[in-house]
Design a protein around this motif. Structure first.
Motif, PDB file in Angstrom:
ATOM      1  N   ALA A 191       0.828  -1.206   0.000  1.00  0.00           N
ATOM      2  CA  ALA A 191       0.000   0.000   0.000  1.00  0.00           C
ATOM      3  C   ALA A 191       0.860   1.252   0.000  1.00  0.00           C
ATOM      4  O   ALA A 191       0.557   2.242  -0.671  1.00  0.00           O
ATOM      5  N   VAL A 192       1.961   1.211   0.758  1.00  0.00           N
ATOM      6  CA  VAL A 192       2.880   2.355   0.773  1.00  0.00           C
ATOM      7  C   VAL A 192       3.460   2.579  -0.613  1.00  0.00           C
ATOM      8  O   VAL A 192       3.509   3.703  -1.115  1.00  0.00           O
ATOM      9  N   GLY A 193       3.930   1.496  -1.248  1.00  0.00           N
ATOM     10  CA  GLY A 193       4.500   1.620  -2.590  1.00  0.00           C
ATOM     11  C   GLY A 193       3.505   2.184  -3.586  1.00  0.00           C
ATOM     12  O   GLY A 193       3.852   3.042  -4.410  1.00  0.00           O
ATOM     13  N   GLN A 194       2.255   1.721  -3.495  1.00  0.00           N
ATOM     14  CA  GLN A 194       1.238   2.200  -4.426  1.00  0.00           C
ATOM     15  C   GLN A 194       0.889   3.664  -4.167  1.00  0.00           C
ATOM     16  O   GLN A 194       0.700   4.446  -5.103  1.00  0.00           O
ATOM     17  N   ALA A 195       0.822   4.045  -2.887  1.00  0.00           N
ATOM     18  CA  ALA A 195       0.492   5.431  -2.561  1.00  0.00           C
ATOM     19  C   ALA A 195       1.578   6.386  -3.027  1.00  0.00           C
ATOM     20  O   ALA A 195       1.306   7.439  -3.607  1.00  0.00           O
ATOM     21  N   VAL A 196       2.841   6.003  -2.778  1.00  0.00           N
ATOM     22  CA  VAL A 196       3.951   6.853  -3.196  1.00  0.00           C
ATOM     23  C   VAL A 196       4.028   6.929  -4.719  1.00  0.00           C
ATOM     24  O   VAL A 196       4.244   7.998  -5.294  1.00  0.00           O
TER      25      VAL A 196
END
Length: 387
Positions: A191-196
């Motif tokens: 989720a962090v990777g997708q948000a960034v």
């Protein structure tokens, strides 16, 4: 004559006056530059002080905002431990950086808190120490626990990876099931990777590298190949395939040399070939599955058809021969070599051949030439773990 003496005295006085004037000008410039240097030193000091105060204010602001978030969203003992940690200023800045990058801390922190609680409970329930594992073992654990993709590769290629591995070792020694923690944390990392990526307007998953595309085949059936496999960088390739360049790789090199005694040059050609990391990965997987790797390699001495053919292609033939020797089931003693090169297909894929001729040759190649074992119809090979 008195007139001459008077003229000389005047000339001397005039010369001294000129020298004094030049010296005075030079001294004035030097004094000006000196005072300017003093002023610059004072300016620099004040600017550095202002920058430090500004940075301190930023840190204080980040700590205040992050403190409020962790107190609100994490269990009391976990948030207290974070606020008391010596690295809390850095943690606070990291949290605020994630927030600015588009990560929803209201969603992320409670889930991370659940993971922290699980770790806390495991440590409390199991004080018995377990044997620690080295970095190489954690590379394997990560690859076996997390699916291939940008998240896993970002962790393994991070400059902080040795510290991460050390932390996992410490947690394991305290009785924590690190693999469960990794699996639970994967969704949050994704989720962090997708948000960034969304905030930066970039793609979340990297495109598959050419080495990854061309490596699929009998030799790699069942292996977990990373999407960005890079065989041109051997050190990185070993890391991507979870092979220790020292202990494991040296063992596999020794096994190959023992399998074909008297052929040291040929063994060196095999090890120097571009696909050697894939060969080593196949041996590692067979070893893990409890298969007799050395018995499979012994087939190279019994079937020496790999010696036949152009010397320039010896390395390629050896890779094919080793792949065949490792891939055939134990006890399957073929009367002749199964390493046969379809010359038409080989010419069709040669980079040194004229493109128009290559296209024509492809038209005459058998329908299944060059089709990876992963994509052929019929029963799939069952050796190794599934992709």
């Amino acid at each position: 004559m008195p007139e001459d003496q008077a003229g000389d005295a005047f000339a001397q006085a005039a010369g001294e006056a000129v020298k004094t004037y030049v010296m005075a000008r030079k001294a004035s410039v030097m004094a000006f530059r000196m005072v300017l240097a003093f002023a610059e030193a004072v300016r620099r000091q004040q600017q550095e002080r202002a920058e430090k105060e500004e940075a301190r204010a930023d840190v204080d602001e980040a700590m205040a905002e992050a403190s409020e978030a962790v107190k609100k969203l994490l269990p009391e003992d976990i948030s207290a431990a974070l606020l008391e940690d010596a690295e809390w200023p850095e943690i606070a800045q990291q949290l605020m950086a994630l927030k600015r990058a588009g990560v929803d801390l209201e969603t992320m922190l409670p889930r991370v808190g659940e993971i922290a609680v699980t770790v806390r409970d495991q440590v409390a329930a199991n004080a018995e120490r377990v044997a620690g594992e080295g970095t190489d073992e954690w590379v394997k654990a990560l690859r076996e626990t997390l699916p291939a993709g940008s998240v896993r590769e970002a962790i393994l290629t991070s400059p902080a990876w040795p510290e991460m591995a050390s932390t996992m070792t410490q947690l394991a020694e305290w009785g924590v099931n690190v693999r469960e923690v990794l699996a639970a944390a994967y969704n949050e990392m994704l989720a962090v990777g997708q948000a960034v990526a969304k905030g930066l307007g970039a793609a979340a998953e990297p495109a598959m590298s050419r080495d990854a595309q061309l490596s699929y085949g009998p030799l790699t059936t069942g292996l977990d190949l990373p999407r960005d496999l890079n065989l041109s960088d051997r050190e990185r390739a070993f890391k991507q395939l979870a092979i220790s360049p020292g202990k494991e790789n040296e063992r596999y090199i020794r096994w190959v040399r023992e399998a074909i005694p008297g052929h040291e040059r040929e063994a060196d050609l095999l090890v120097a070939s571009r696909k050697w990391p894939l060969v080593a990965a196949r041996m590692a997987q067979m070893e893990k599955d409890g298969m007799p790797v050395r018995e499979h390699l012994a087939r190279l001495a019994k079937d020496t058809s790999w010696q036949q053919g152009p010397a320039a292609q010896l390395g390629t033939r050896l890779v094919q021969a080793v792949g065949d020797a490792l891939g055939r089931p134990a006890g399957d003693a073929a009367a002749e070599s199964r390493v046969r090169v379809n010359t038409t297909a080989a010419r069709a894929t040669s980079t040194s051949m004229d493109p128009t001729k290559a296209q024509a040759a492809k038209g005459t190649a058998p329908a299944e030439a060059g089709v990876a074992a992963h994509r052929q119809s019929g029963p799939a090979q069952k050796s190794g773990k599934t992709k």
